[in-house]
Motif scaffolding. Structure first.
Motif, PDB file in Angstrom:
ATOM      1  N   GLY A 231       0.438  -1.194   0.143  1.00 23.37           N
ATOM      2  CA  GLY A 231       0.084  -0.237  -0.207  1.00 23.37           C
ATOM      3  C   GLY A 231       0.349   1.818   0.079  1.00 23.37           C
ATOM      4  O   GLY A 231       2.490   1.073  -0.033  1.00 23.37           O
ATOM      5  N   ASN A 243      -2.736   4.791  -2.076  1.00 23.33           N
ATOM      6  CA  ASN A 243      -3.755   4.990  -0.851  1.00 23.33           C
ATOM      7  C   ASN A 243      -5.280   4.392  -0.906  1.00 23.33           C
ATOM      8  O   ASN A 243      -5.577   3.830  -0.219  1.00 23.33           O
ATOM      9  N   ARG A 247      -6.902   0.389  -0.083  1.00 25.88           N
ATOM     10  CA  ARG A 247      -7.801   0.342   1.044  1.00 25.88           C
ATOM     11  C   ARG A 247      -9.169  -0.157  -0.165  1.00 25.88           C
ATOM     12  O   ARG A 247     -10.047  -0.372   0.681  1.00 25.88           O
ATOM     13  N   ASN A 248      -8.931   0.794  -0.709  1.00 27.98           N
ATOM     14  CA  ASN A 248     -10.403   0.700  -1.427  1.00 27.98           C
ATOM     15  C   ASN A 248     -11.023  -1.339  -2.508  1.00 27.98           C
ATOM     16  O   ASN A 248     -11.702  -1.861  -2.258  1.00 27.98           O
ATOM     17  N   GLU A 252      -7.446  -3.772   4.281  1.00 29.82           N
ATOM     18  CA  GLU A 252      -7.854  -2.294   4.902  1.00 29.82           C
ATOM     19  C   GLU A 252      -7.096  -1.529   5.365  1.00 29.82           C
ATOM     20  O   GLU A 252      -7.799  -0.341   5.698  1.00 29.82           O
ATOM     21  N   ILE A 253      -5.633  -2.098   5.309  1.00 30.46           N
ATOM     22  CA  ILE A 253      -5.280  -0.424   5.883  1.00 30.46           C
ATOM     23  C   ILE A 253      -4.384   0.194   4.818  1.00 30.46           C
ATOM     24  O   ILE A 253      -2.975  -1.456   3.818  1.00 30.46           O
ATOM     25  N   SER A 254      -3.272   1.175   4.715  1.00 28.65           N
ATOM     26  CA  SER A 254      -2.656   1.743   3.844  1.00 28.65           C
ATOM     27  C   SER A 254      -1.867   2.884   4.214  1.00 28.65           C
ATOM     28  O   SER A 254      -2.923   3.219   4.652  1.00 28.65           O
TER      29      SER A 254
END
Length: 561
Positions: A231, A243, A247-248, A252-254
């Protein structure tokens, strides 16, 4: 006949590139690859390492490299010699859709009982579309950090277990397509380990050095790779790993930063095997002083002494280069400002000035950097043919002002080709940024590559400011300018420079031109191979690779004669 749990397969961008009447263009100048994009994702090595550490058998088959190596290479005959429970085909970069789909057809025909798995960012983005459009594909492993999920799938296929408990998996159940929930395992990043020792060992075990090569010229110019994080902190509009996109679509984390100790271990593995330069993917400076200080300490603790190729998303300050060079005296840098026009640059998501860029290049030189590559792009919001000309002028200015014998500065201009990255801001909000996208489904992209003859045919977008033909013209005009600049700087000899310029002009005018017979070279790419004696240390495997490279050169000479 070798039998494995998983065979990871990398296809060329266009499967029939050796026989089709293609007019190659500059669609892969920004990676150490060729117009068929033969470099496989580094995730192959991590998944290979994870599987073998846990008792499963796996191998890599880089069909793109094998096909580049010989016109006589028969992909179908080669694949017949491999028995695998699962053939894992990467569709990470969307330009591989044609090759990936064609290889899936071949594997289904010759190994009807084997399972076919797709994975990577583009596979994730188009997962259901792929399953509906390509009946040869049994599974898509969606998302990032899927080492453990691939192992669970190998176990399920081998032992006949159900698939409904495997996170991230998209699969068929009768005529229905099922999607399992994504993994939320906080330890997933710890499973990533890019182990070149495993890659080397596997190439020997399966008597297939060439099939395991990361890219075509790796034999003569090996470069290792590791990743600082998955990410990104930034939102560059064209990037499918930004980012926003990450994330999309993928996790889920970046960003997700990797443990500095793990990165040092990976560097140690390179030093113990190929003993070559290593590309550190990701902006080390952007991770923050605490992180990069820990990484540099880990490098010192393990006695790592390798040339490191570093990339930056924002120009680093003087104190960073000072700290970095104390631990890594042999390093090179690259940065992608994308445009010399600061308004265009801001529109792409990069918020720094030309003055900050130039100061950073000076800081790098003062602290011992060996070279500095600067990359500009074509096909950006607000950009016109005239602004691309100004970009070429600015690169010429920087090369002349900041290059030295100790640290040459190289400039590159390349289009965003052939496709805008799915999931990126420009792709998801084209009207906002002035883009018109002409392909949306996975088969749209397959058909562009299947029917096209030139990289202009492959483009999936135009902008309010530049049509496809405008981008093609700007690309080659700027390419001519950069070749002329390179000749003046001594990066290209005068005779070669004139030949390349004449070739580009012939290409542009639709006249007879000389296509590269060696697909590992490119019409406008300045190949800057690393001098073995200065950059590569001696190890058992490096000597084996060196011997193998001599054999390949002799073989090609005999074949030509």
């Amino acid at each position: 006949m070798s039998s494995v749990n998983v065979c990871f397969v990398h296809a060329p961008s266009i499967y029939d590139f050796r026989t089709r009447d293609l007019r190659e263009g500059p669609i892969s100048d920004v990676v150490p690859s060729t117009p068929v994009f033969e470099m496989y994702p580094v995730g192959f090595i991590s998944m290979l390492s994870y599987l073998t550490r846990h008792g499963y058998s796996a191998r890599i088959s880089n069909l793109a490299v094998l096909m580049l190596s010989s016109k006589k290479f028969n992909a179908e005959a080669y694949l017949k010699g491999i028995e695998a429970d699962i053939f894992g085909i990467d569709l990470h970069w969307l330009p591989h859709v044609h090759g990936a789909f064609e290889i899936s057809k071949i594997i289904r025909k010759i190994h009807p009982e084997s399972r076919i798995l797709f994975g990577g960012f583009s596979s994730t983005y188009f997962a259901e579309d792929i399953m509906k459009s390509n009946q040869n594909v049994d599974f898509v492993m969606a998302g990032d950090f899927v080492e453990d999920q691939v192992m669970k799938l190998a176990e399920a296929v081998e032992k006949g277990k159900p698939f409904d408990t495997i996170p991230n998996l998209v699969y068929r159940e009768g005529t229905a397509i099922r999607k399992n929930p994504r993994s939320r395992d906080p330890e997933a990043v710890s499973r990533v380990f890019i182990d070149y020792k495993t890659l080397v060992r596997n190439s020997i075990i399966y008597h297939d050095i060439k099939g395991h090569l990361p890219y075509y010229s790796w034999v003569t110019n090996p470069v290792g790779m590791t990743i600082i994080q998955r990410g990104c902190q930034f939102n560059c509009g064209f990037c499918g790993g930004s980012n926003f996109a990450y994330r999309n679509n993928y996790y889920e984390i970046s960003p997700v930063k990797r443990n500095p100790e793990t990165i040092a271990l990976e560097l140690e593995a390179v030093q113990d095997t190929i003993n070559s330069p290593v590309f550190l993917a990701g902006d080390i400076n952007a991770t923050g002083e605490k992180y990069y200080t820990a990484l540099l300490q880990a490098i010192r603790d393990r006695g790592i002494d390798l040339p490191l190729l570093t990339e930056y998303f924002v120009p680093p300050p003087e104190e960073y280069f000072r700290a970095f060079s104390r631990t890594v005296p042999d390093f090179a840098c690259e940065i992608s400002p994308d445009s010399s026009d600061q308004n265009i640059r801001r529109e792409t998501g990069r918020f720094y000035t030309n003055q900050e860029l130039e100061k950073s290049i000076q800081y790098a030189a003062e602290n011992g950097a060996r070279k500095f590559d600067v990359y500009f792009s074509i096909g950006l919001p607000l950009q016109t043919k005239e602004s691309v000309t100004r970009d070429a002028d600015y690169l010429d200015f920087m090369m002349n002002k900041y290059s030295s014998e100790k640290m040459p500065v190289y400039g590159f201009i390349s289009p965003l080709t052939p496709f805008l990255d799915p999931g990126s801001l420009f792709y998801e909000m084209p009207e906002k940024y002035g883009f018109s996208i002409i392909a949306h489904k996975i088969m749209d992209y397959y058909n562009l590559l299947d029917r096209g003859k030139s990289w202009e045919d492959f483009l999936n977008y135009e902008t309010k400011w530049m049509s496809k033909s405008d981008m093609v013209e700007a690309t080659y005009q700027s390419g001519i300018r950069m070749v002329e600049s390179g000749s003046r700087m001594g990066y290209i000899d005068s005779t070669s420079g004139k030949r390349i310029v004449n070739n580009i002009l012939s290409y542009m005018n639709g006249e007879t031109y000389t296509p590269q017979s060696d697909k590992s070279k490119h019409l406008t790419y300045l190949v800057k191979e690393i001098d073995w004696s200065r950059k590569h240390g001696i190890s058992a495997f490096s000597m084996m690779i060196f011997s193998y490279s001599l054999f390949e050169r002799i073989r090609r000479t005999i074949t030509r004669n």
